[in-house]
Design a protein around this motif. Structure first.
Motif, PDB file in Angstrom:
ATOM      1  N   GLU A  81       0.832  -1.210   0.000  1.00  0.00           N
ATOM      2  CA  GLU A  81       0.000   0.000   0.000  1.00  0.00           C
ATOM      3  C   GLU A  81       0.865   1.258   0.000  1.00  0.00           C
ATOM      4  N   ALA A  82       1.935   1.232   0.804  1.00  0.00           N
ATOM      5  CA  ALA A  82       2.829   2.391   0.872  1.00  0.00           C
ATOM      6  C   ALA A  82       3.516   2.621  -0.474  1.00  0.00           C
ATOM      7  N   LEU A  83       3.970   1.553  -1.107  1.00  0.00           N
ATOM      8  CA  LEU A  83       4.644   1.672  -2.402  1.00  0.00           C
ATOM      9  C   LEU A  83       3.690   2.168  -3.484  1.00  0.00           C
ATOM     10  N   GLN A  84       2.449   1.713  -3.435  1.00  0.00           N
ATOM     11  CA  GLN A  84       1.462   2.184  -4.414  1.00  0.00           C
ATOM     12  C   GLN A  84       1.168   3.666  -4.238  1.00  0.00           C
ATOM     13  N   LYS A  85       1.145   4.120  -2.993  1.00  0.00           N
ATOM     14  CA  LYS A  85       0.937   5.547  -2.747  1.00  0.00           C
ATOM     15  C   LYS A  85       2.126   6.353  -3.241  1.00  0.00           C
ATOM     16  N   LEU A  86       3.333   5.854  -3.012  1.00  0.00           N
ATOM     17  CA  LEU A  86       4.535   6.526  -3.506  1.00  0.00           C
ATOM     18  C   LEU A  86       4.538   6.591  -5.030  1.00  0.00           C
ATOM     19  N   ALA A  87       4.021   5.532  -5.660  1.00  0.00           N
ATOM     20  CA  ALA A  87       3.935   5.533  -7.122  1.00  0.00           C
ATOM     21  C   ALA A  87       2.963   6.605  -7.597  1.00  0.00           C
ATOM     22  N   GLY A  88       1.851   6.770  -6.865  1.00  0.00           N
ATOM     23  CA  GLY A  88       0.883   7.802  -7.200  1.00  0.00           C
ATOM     24  C   GLY A  88       1.451   9.200  -7.072  1.00  0.00           C
ATOM     25  N   GLU A  89       2.431   9.358  -6.193  1.00  0.00           N
ATOM     26  CA  GLU A  89       3.095  10.649  -5.994  1.00  0.00           C
ATOM     27  C   GLU A  89       4.260  10.849  -6.951  1.00  0.00           C
ATOM     28  N   GLY A  90       4.558   9.831  -7.733  1.00  0.00           N
ATOM     29  CA  GLY A  90       5.643   9.952  -8.698  1.00  0.00           C
ATOM     30  C   GLY A  90       7.023   9.742  -8.101  1.00  0.00           C
ATOM     31  N   LEU A  91       7.101   9.226  -6.880  1.00  0.00           N
ATOM     32  CA  LEU A  91       8.407   9.020  -6.251  1.00  0.00           C
ATOM     33  C   LEU A  91       8.991   7.653  -6.588  1.00  0.00           C
ATOM     34  N   VAL A  92       8.155   6.688  -6.905  1.00  0.00           N
ATOM     35  CA  VAL A  92       8.647   5.384  -7.328  1.00  0.00           C
ATOM     36  C   VAL A  92       7.926   4.982  -8.603  1.00  0.00           C
ATOM     37  N   GLU A  93       8.474   3.972  -9.280  1.00  0.00           N
ATOM     38  CA  GLU A  93       7.873   3.479 -10.511  1.00  0.00           C
ATOM     39  C   GLU A  93       8.157   1.989 -10.644  1.00  0.00           C
ATOM     40  N   ARG A  94       7.480   1.360 -11.576  1.00  0.00           N
ATOM     41  CA  ARG A  94       7.716  -0.047 -11.842  1.00  0.00           C
ATOM     42  C   ARG A  94       8.973  -0.195 -12.698  1.00  0.00           C
ATOM     43  N   GLY A  95       9.875  -1.052 -12.257  1.00  0.00           N
ATOM     44  CA  GLY A  95      11.089  -1.321 -12.996  1.00  0.00           C
ATOM     45  C   GLY A  95      11.022  -2.678 -13.660  1.00  0.00           C
ATOM     46  N   PRO A  96      12.182  -3.315 -13.871  1.00  0.00           N
ATOM     47  CA  PRO A  96      12.202  -4.648 -14.469  1.00  0.00           C
ATOM     48  C   PRO A  96      11.378  -5.634 -13.649  1.00  0.00           C
TER      49      PRO A  96
END
Length: 209
Positions: free
Chosen positions: A47-62
């Motif tokens: 859940e935390a990682l998905q929220k960070l993705a929504g904020e543009g701080l993380v993304e899906r990699g390989p």
């Protein structure tokens, strides 16, 4: 160190590390390793990682794994320019539309600030009050996404540059004066400058990482 116990706390811890440069762009964020680090199941970590993705701080990699996203100066500039224009529009509309009671509440938010008070929280409440005072749901909806994506950086300007708190307070007071005077043009111009100052601080932060 006491382990965070919720998705919100994991999010806050990871966001701070990313913004401060302690988690480098491209660094992997494996759910299993993070769950072990924080003493949690994988669900709140996800859940935390998905929220960070929504904020543009993380993304899906390989292999669809999360990695820290590279935030360039241009990307942040574009984000804050768009946010600044919408915040300025809100401030101008709020100057025309806020009731006396709403302006009094805005004043209380500023005067409730002081020693021991989390200034980042004061900043959030001040801007939220102006957005509500603009009385435009479409504009509020447009701002919701930009605000979510910019919030970790906006908070970092106060935790990483303590002197920014005093200048931000002064800028808030000037905006309040313009709103109280029902001077929409001045309120908008001051808000635009306020957001420009925030961007300047954020760009300084990433330049020193």
């Amino acid at each position: 160190m006491t382990a965070p116990r919720s998705a919100e706390q994991v999010h806050a811890a990871l966001a701070a590390q990313i913004v401060q440069g302690r988690l480098a762009p491209g660094a992997p964020l494996a759910e299993t390793a993070l769950a072990e680090q924080f003493g949690l199941s994988r669900t709140p970590v996800r859940e935390a990682l998905q929220k960070l993705a929504g904020e543009g701080l993380v993304e899906r990699g390989p292999r669809r794994a999360f990695v820290v996203r590279r935030m360039s100066a241009d990307a942040l500039r574009h984000l804050f320019e768009a946010l600044g224009e919408l915040e300025a529009l809100c401030a101008g509309m709020a100057a025309r539309r806020m009731s006396a009671a709403e302006i009094a509440m805005l004043n209380r938010i500023l005067h409730g600030d002081g020693p021991g008070v989390d200034y980042a929280d004061v900043n959030i409440r001040f801007h939220d009050a102006l957005r509500q005072g603009a009385q435009n749901q479409v504009l509020a909806g447009l701002l919701e996404d930009l605000n979510r994506r910019s919030l970790p950086w906006r908070n970092a300007q106060f935790t990483q540059r303590a002197e920014r708190i005093d200048t931000s307070r002064a800028e808030h007071r000037a905006i309040l004066e313009a709103v109280t005077a029902r001077d929409a043009d001045r309120a908008a111009a001051l808000m635009r400058a306020h957001m420009g100052a925030a961007l300047g601080t954020v760009l300084e932060l990433i330049a020193t990482r």
